[in-house]
Design a protein around this motif. Sequence first.
Motif, PDB file in Angstrom:
ATOM      1  N   LEU A   1       0.827  -1.208   0.000  1.00  0.00           N
ATOM      2  CA  LEU A   1       0.000   0.000   0.000  1.00  0.00           C
ATOM      3  C   LEU A   1       0.862   1.260   0.000  1.00  0.00           C
ATOM      4  O   LEU A   1       0.548   2.243  -0.669  1.00  0.00           O
ATOM      5  CB  LEU A   1      -0.938  -0.009   1.202  1.00  0.00           C
ATOM      6  CG  LEU A   1      -1.951  -1.144   1.257  1.00  0.00           C
ATOM      7  CD1 LEU A   1      -2.706  -1.138   2.572  1.00  0.00           C
ATOM      8  CD2 LEU A   1      -2.898  -1.069   0.090  1.00  0.00           C
ATOM      9  N   GLN A   2       1.970   1.238   0.739  1.00  0.00           N
ATOM     10  CA  GLN A   2       2.866   2.387   0.764  1.00  0.00           C
ATOM     11  C   GLN A   2       3.462   2.647  -0.610  1.00  0.00           C
ATOM     12  O   GLN A   2       3.605   3.802  -1.029  1.00  0.00           O
ATOM     13  CB  GLN A   2       3.989   2.162   1.781  1.00  0.00           C
ATOM     14  CG  GLN A   2       3.513   2.197   3.208  1.00  0.00           C
ATOM     15  CD  GLN A   2       4.564   1.668   4.177  1.00  0.00           C
ATOM     16  OE1 GLN A   2       5.659   1.279   3.785  1.00  0.00           O
ATOM     17  NE2 GLN A   2       4.213   1.633   5.452  1.00  0.00           N
TER      18      GLN A   2
ATOM     19  N   THR B   1       1.332  -3.898 -13.656  1.00  0.00           N
ATOM     20  CA  THR B   1       1.675  -5.316 -13.789  1.00  0.00           C
ATOM     21  C   THR B   1       2.807  -5.690 -12.843  1.00  0.00           C
ATOM     22  O   THR B   1       3.448  -6.708 -13.024  1.00  0.00           O
ATOM     23  CB  THR B   1       2.077  -5.642 -15.240  1.00  0.00           C
ATOM     24  OG1 THR B   1       3.167  -4.804 -15.615  1.00  0.00           O
ATOM     25  CG2 THR B   1       0.907  -5.427 -16.184  1.00  0.00           C
ATOM     26  N   SER B   2       3.053  -4.850 -11.852  1.00  0.00           N
ATOM     27  CA  SER B   2       4.111  -5.164 -10.895  1.00  0.00           C
ATOM     28  C   SER B   2       3.706  -4.679  -9.508  1.00  0.00           C
ATOM     29  O   SER B   2       2.916  -3.755  -9.365  1.00  0.00           O
ATOM     30  CB  SER B   2       5.425  -4.502 -11.313  1.00  0.00           C
ATOM     31  OG  SER B   2       5.302  -3.094 -11.249  1.00  0.00           O
ATOM     32  N   ILE B   3       4.269  -5.322  -8.505  1.00  0.00           N
ATOM     33  CA  ILE B   3       4.112  -4.872  -7.120  1.00  0.00           C
ATOM     34  C   ILE B   3       5.487  -4.905  -6.472  1.00  0.00           C
ATOM     35  O   ILE B   3       6.392  -5.575  -6.949  1.00  0.00           O
ATOM     36  CB  ILE B   3       3.109  -5.734  -6.316  1.00  0.00           C
ATOM     37  CG1 ILE B   3       3.564  -7.196  -6.286  1.00  0.00           C
ATOM     38  CG2 ILE B   3       1.715  -5.597  -6.848  1.00  0.00           C
ATOM     39  CD1 ILE B   3       2.708  -8.068  -5.383  1.00  0.00           C
ATOM     40  N   THR B   4       5.633  -4.166  -5.400  1.00  0.00           N
ATOM     41  CA  THR B   4       6.892  -4.116  -4.683  1.00  0.00           C
ATOM     42  C   THR B   4       6.730  -4.840  -3.354  1.00  0.00           C
ATOM     43  O   THR B   4       5.831  -4.526  -2.583  1.00  0.00           O
ATOM     44  CB  THR B   4       7.289  -2.650  -4.431  1.00  0.00           C
ATOM     45  OG1 THR B   4       7.388  -2.002  -5.696  1.00  0.00           O
ATOM     46  CG2 THR B   4       8.614  -2.558  -3.711  1.00  0.00           C
ATOM     47  N   LEU B   5       7.601  -5.810  -3.119  1.00  0.00           N
ATOM     48  CA  LEU B   5       7.581  -6.575  -1.874  1.00  0.00           C
ATOM     49  C   LEU B   5       8.981  -6.581  -1.274  1.00  0.00           C
ATOM     50  O   LEU B   5       9.716  -7.553  -1.401  1.00  0.00           O
ATOM     51  CB  LEU B   5       7.129  -8.013  -2.133  1.00  0.00           C
ATOM     52  CG  LEU B   5       5.734  -8.185  -2.700  1.00  0.00           C
ATOM     53  CD1 LEU B   5       5.527  -9.609  -3.171  1.00  0.00           C
ATOM     54  CD2 LEU B   5       4.712  -7.820  -1.671  1.00  0.00           C
ATOM     55  N   PRO B   6       9.389  -5.503  -0.611  1.00  0.00           N
ATOM     56  CA  PRO B   6      10.761  -5.436  -0.112  1.00  0.00           C
ATOM     57  C   PRO B   6      11.105  -6.467   0.949  1.00  0.00           C
ATOM     58  O   PRO B   6      12.221  -6.938   1.011  1.00  0.00           O
ATOM     59  CB  PRO B   6      10.888  -4.030   0.455  1.00  0.00           C
ATOM     60  CG  PRO B   6       9.608  -3.362   0.258  1.00  0.00           C
ATOM     61  CD  PRO B   6       8.635  -4.318  -0.343  1.00  0.00           C
ATOM     62  N   GLN B   7      10.158  -6.840   1.787  1.00  0.00           N
ATOM     63  CA  GLN B   7      10.436  -7.798   2.857  1.00  0.00           C
ATOM     64  C   GLN B   7       9.541  -9.016   2.720  1.00  0.00           C
ATOM     65  O   GLN B   7       8.860  -9.415   3.647  1.00  0.00           O
ATOM     66  CB  GLN B   7      10.221  -7.148   4.217  1.00  0.00           C
ATOM     67  CG  GLN B   7      11.197  -6.043   4.502  1.00  0.00           C
ATOM     68  CD  GLN B   7      10.913  -5.375   5.829  1.00  0.00           C
ATOM     69  OE1 GLN B   7       9.838  -5.506   6.378  1.00  0.00           O
ATOM     70  NE2 GLN B   7      11.883  -4.653   6.351  1.00  0.00           N
TER      71      GLN B   7
END
Length: 93
Positions: free
Chosen positions: A20-21, A51-57
């Motif tokens: 969400l951030q 078509t992308s998401i960010t999942l740092p952890q």
Amino acid sequence: MLPQYKKEHPEYKLLQSQILQDVLRRLDRAYKNFFEKRAKYRKFKDKYHYTSITLPQCEAKRNFGEEGYVYIKNMGHIKIKAHKEYDPSKVKP
């Protein structure tokens, strides 16, 4: 404001906060570009636009279940686009 929004909309509690951030970061960048005359006014984008998401952890970096999908906690199986052939066992965490 995000914690308050998540209280009002319980369906967003299941999503990881970093996803969400990142969406809010993208939106903020788009408005800044508009006000600095580097882009046009934002148009509505449906849920299929990105078509992308960010999942740092993300703990699911090696959790490839079905072919073409990765499993992410609280979200389930998400379809991935692999532009090259790869071996899932060699993906580094």
